[in-house]
Design an enzyme around this catalytic site. Structure first.
Site, PDB file in Angstrom:
ATOM      1  CD  GLU A 141      25.388 -12.781  29.303  1.00 14.44           C
ATOM      2  OE1 GLU A 141      24.664 -11.766  29.208  1.00 14.44           O
ATOM      3  OE2 GLU A 141      25.888 -13.345  28.322  1.00 14.44           O
TER       4      GLU A 141
ATOM      5  CB  CYS B 268      19.813  -5.877  24.244  1.00 14.76           C
ATOM      6  SG  CYS B 268      20.534  -6.845  22.915  1.00 14.76           S
ATOM      7  CB  CYS B 269      22.411  -9.685  25.139  1.00 12.36           C
ATOM      8  SG  CYS B 269      20.668  -9.784  24.746  1.00 12.36           S
ATOM      9  N   GLY B 270      24.965  -7.576  26.428  1.00  6.98           N
ATOM     10  CA  GLY B 270      26.360  -7.677  26.804  1.00  6.98           C
ATOM     11  C   GLY B 270      27.145  -8.485  25.802  1.00  6.98           C
TER      12      GLY B 270
END
Length: 289
Positions: free
Chosen positions: A226, A124-126
């Protein structure tokens, strides 16, 4: 599936076919519709862990969709600065049954492995922010591209991405991305992880010696800081999204000479940085500033 990274384009295509697994699975569900509950079959996206080992040292585990794993591995390692050019790579072996990617470099690994070596990257968020900021300043590139787009091209590229997002339409569970030159070249990838979709595109270009400097990223999700830095690490100069950027992403885009365009719809979009890449843009007069 083992491969030497000096193979022909035909060998690359053959590897991709062998590696292909189902990205979706059928699940029996209970569905509510029009006031009634009933049993139905639904398509859900598949996810798997892929542990990447470089010179026999475990580097990271990525939660990803089970396709284009070689591209994903190459794109991820390149964007993290583990190798700088294709000649640094000796071989790559994907063991899908066990969920491992074994990468051999032509030289020993460097400073990247002085930090903790076992990292889990959530789909989901790296990466965590602590990990992320260790390498991005050295790897992110200030764009030197001269590519320019007509407004019609911006809208058409987003339409192409949406048309290619077939599995997302079936499941609603994937991020979609594409890379293009704004003309004939257009390559699409999807993944449960938004970073992964971009890494697959980068890996595709690395495999085929395709320059990314004059390319455009088209993305289905929001442009976070990001994602913007990922685009800078890849080296593109324009990123398009149907969603919005964050304030930090806009600032980074301005600093890194990247054109960020969001909220792309049928007949409108917003340019958040470096509007000179859009050919019909006219600088505001002093009295309008």
């Amino acid at each position: 599936i083992a491969s030497c990274l000096v193979g022909s384009e035909m060998c690359i295509r053959d590897r991709g076919k062998k590696m292909k697994k189902d990205v979706t699975q059928k699940q029996t569900i209970i569905k509510f519709e029009n006031g009634h509950l009933y049993t139905a079959s639904d398509s859900c996206v598949t996810e798997m862990p892929l542990t990447i080992k470089v010179n026999d040292i475990e580097f990271a585990t990525i939660i990803c969709s089970p396709n284009h794993l070689e591209e994903l591995t190459l794109g991820f390692l390149a964007s993290e600065g583990i190798f700088l050019k294709r000649n640094d790579l000796q071989s790559i072996h994907i063991d899908e049954s066990k969920g491992f990617a074994h990468v051999k470099l032509t030289q020993s690994v460097g400073q990247q492995f002085e930090h903790p070596t076992k990292r889990v990257l959530a789909s989901c968020c790296g990466k965590s922010r602590a990990f992320y900021f260790q390498n991005d300043a050295a790897i992110a590139k200030t764009s030197m591209t001269n590519i320019q787009l007509q407004p019609k091209q911006v809208i058409n590229l987003m339409t192409q991405l949406q048309d290619a997002s077939i599995i997302f339409k079936q499941t609603g569970g994937l991020h979609n991305a594409a890379i293009s030159d704004g003309k004939d070249f257009f390559e699409h990838r999807h993944d449960i992880g938004r970073h992964n979709a971009l890494d697959k595109l980068y890996g595709y270009c690395i495999q085929r010696h395709i320059s990314v400097r004059d390319k455009i990223l088209i993305f289905s999700g929001r442009i976070s800081s990001e994602i913007l830095i990922k685009a800078a690490k890849i080296g593109v100069g324009i990123i398009l999204s149907k969603s919005a950027p964050t304030s930090l992403a806009i600032q980074l885009a301005r600093d890194l000479n990247i054109t960020a365009i969001g909220f792309i719809r049928e007949n409108h979009f917003n340019i958040y940085s470096h509007p000179e890449s859009c050919l019909l843009y006219t600088s505001p007069s002093p009295r309008d500033k």
